[in-house]
Scaffold this motif. Structure first.
Motif, PDB file in Angstrom:
ATOM      1  N   ALA A   1       0.377  -0.957   4.889  1.00  0.00           N
ATOM      2  CA  ALA A   1       0.238  -0.357   6.219  1.00  0.00           C
ATOM      3  C   ALA A   1       0.766   1.072   6.242  1.00  0.00           C
ATOM      4  O   ALA A   1       0.267   1.913   6.983  1.00  0.00           O
ATOM      5  N   LEU A   2       1.772   1.355   5.417  1.00  0.00           N
ATOM      6  CA  LEU A   2       2.342   2.701   5.353  1.00  0.00           C
ATOM      7  C   LEU A   2       1.611   3.594   4.355  1.00  0.00           C
ATOM      8  O   LEU A   2       1.965   4.751   4.178  1.00  0.00           O
ATOM      9  N   GLY A   3       0.594   3.044   3.679  1.00  0.00           N
ATOM     10  CA  GLY A   3      -0.176   3.829   2.720  1.00  0.00           C
ATOM     11  C   GLY A   3       0.531   4.009   1.389  1.00  0.00           C
ATOM     12  O   GLY A   3       0.296   4.979   0.673  1.00  0.00           O
ATOM     13  N   ILE A   4       1.389   3.063   1.043  1.00  0.00           N
ATOM     14  CA  ILE A   4       2.151   3.127  -0.206  1.00  0.00           C
ATOM     15  C   ILE A   4       1.627   2.074  -1.167  1.00  0.00           C
ATOM     16  O   ILE A   4       1.456   0.918  -0.795  1.00  0.00           O
ATOM     17  N   ARG A   5       1.372   2.469  -2.405  1.00  0.00           N
ATOM     18  CA  ARG A   5       0.903   1.540  -3.426  1.00  0.00           C
ATOM     19  C   ARG A   5       2.094   1.135  -4.295  1.00  0.00           C
ATOM     20  O   ARG A   5       2.828   1.969  -4.793  1.00  0.00           O
ATOM     21  N   PHE A   6       2.251  -0.153  -4.482  1.00  0.00           N
ATOM     22  CA  PHE A   6       3.315  -0.702  -5.313  1.00  0.00           C
ATOM     23  C   PHE A   6       2.716  -1.182  -6.622  1.00  0.00           C
ATOM     24  O   PHE A   6       1.739  -1.923  -6.621  1.00  0.00           O
TER      25      PHE A   6
END
Length: 57
Positions: A42-47
């Motif tokens: 949702a925050l546009g962060i890829r893990f």
């Protein structure tokens, strides 16, 4: 704790319930991997994860 803008953006874009999201992101929160991935998405962060070193064979 994220700022209010990030929190509201995450609420709008994720499928996580508001109360659960607040609890998961609190100081004593302990979100599972599924919840963590939904929040990051949702925050546009890829893990991503990778091996620290090659395994010994």
């Amino acid at each position: 704790m994220p700022n209010v803008k990030d929190y509201l953006m995450c609420l709008k874009k994720s499928t996580v319930d508001r109360a659960y999201l607040y609890k998961a992101l609190s100081h004593k929160g302990n979100p599972g991997i599924k919840t963590l991935m939904q929040i990051l998405n949702a925050l546009g962060i890829r893990f991503t994860a990778s091996l620290a070193s090659a395994p010994n064979t």
